[in-house]
Design an enzyme around this catalytic site. Structure first.
Site, PDB file in Angstrom:
ATOM      1  NE  ARG A  23      14.124  -9.019   4.380  1.00 20.35           N
ATOM      2  CZ  ARG A  23      15.168  -8.365   3.855  1.00 20.35           C
ATOM      3  NH1 ARG A  23      16.074  -7.836   4.638  1.00 20.35           N
ATOM      4  NH2 ARG A  23      15.293  -8.264   2.546  1.00 20.35           N
ATOM      5  CG  ASP A 203       9.744 -23.186   2.320  1.00 17.86           C
ATOM      6  OD1 ASP A 203       8.929 -22.273   2.541  1.00 17.86           O
ATOM      7  OD2 ASP A 203       9.763 -23.852   1.267  1.00 17.86           O
ATOM      8  NE  ARG A 204      13.087 -18.288   8.836  1.00 11.74           N
ATOM      9  CZ  ARG A 204      12.604 -17.285   8.122  1.00 11.74           C
ATOM     10  NH1 ARG A 204      12.631 -17.366   6.796  1.00 11.74           N
ATOM     11  NH2 ARG A 204      12.087 -16.220   8.696  1.00 11.74           N
ATOM     12  CG  MET A 205      14.022 -26.290   4.130  1.00 13.01           C
ATOM     13  SD  MET A 205      14.316 -27.501   5.442  1.00 13.01           S
ATOM     14  CE  MET A 205      15.053 -28.829   4.487  1.00 13.01           C
TER      15      MET A 205
END
Length: 225
Positions: A23, A203-205
């Site tokens: 997600r 972006d998983r940041m």
């Protein structure tokens, strides 16, 4: 039946394909300037946000413990109170978590508030509540839960559901109105040493801000996602 007509059907369940399950997390940035100086105050703000968002059981938390030998164990329990001293839950002292905490009085808590793309992690030392504190909470529980605390020797092997139900009925007949607090049941308090607030981002940041207890007070640090 010919060989072409005869087929073996493999009914073995296959694990789902997991690589594509993902997600997109997108939330407001979590900045150091956004945080309260004290992690308990910050937790109160986020907990209220979870309530306002209609999350089911926002006080459900994953409690991780370890035995004296280092064998880990995790389960979901309910937060039943917190203040500047720490986070409180109740259980059977003879359960696996109770035995773990008697041997190794340290624990980790995780509040997985996925619908609002947030998590809170707590690590700390653990102490038992006083009998008076546990008894006060026990008396506020629904009648059936109080009987259940007596009926279930939590984490012990039970021969059948029927045995468990029979034990409950026996104890309900013994105490039709006001079961006393069991001597093997009560509360624990997790005294936080570290508290991390996690906010999902693109972006998983992700934003990860951790409070770490030091002698002068709490220090806030940003962790790489």
């Amino acid at each position: 039946m010919s060989a072409q007509e005869y087929r073996l059907v493999d009914a073995t369940p296959r694990p789902p394909m997991l690589a594509g399950l993902r997600r997109t997390y997108e939330g407001e940035p979590l900045l150091e300037s956004d945080l309260a100086p004290d992690p308990v105050d910050q937790f109160t703000t986020w907990f209220q946000d979870a309530l306002d968002a209609g999350l089911p059981e926002p006080n459900a938390m994953v409690l991780a413990t370890a035995s004296a030998g280092g064998r880990p164990s995790a389960r979901t329990v309910l937060l039943k109170g917190y203040d500047e001293r720490g986070f409180v839950f109740y259980t059977n002292y003879e359960s696996r978590k109770g035995r773990d905490l008697a041997e190794n009085p340290r624990a980790s808590l995780l509040f997985p508030w996925h619908p609002v793309r947030r998590q809170v992690r707590v690590e700390g030392t653990v102490t038992r509540l006083s009998h008076e504190e546990s008894a006060e909470y026990f008396s506020s529980r629904p009648y059936g839960s109080r009987v259940g605390a007596w009926a279930s020797r939590q984490s012990a092997v039970v021969r059948s559901r029927e045995e468990l139900d029979a034990r409950y009925e026996e104890l309900a007949a013994r105490w039709p109105e006001d079961p006393p607090v069991p001597d093997f049941w009560g509360g624990f308090r997790v005294h936080p040493i570290e508290v991390e607030f996690w906010q999902g981002q693109l972006d998983r940041m992700h934003d990860r801000l951790r409070y770490r207890r030091t002698r002068p007070g709490w220090v806030i640090e940003r962790l790489a996602p």
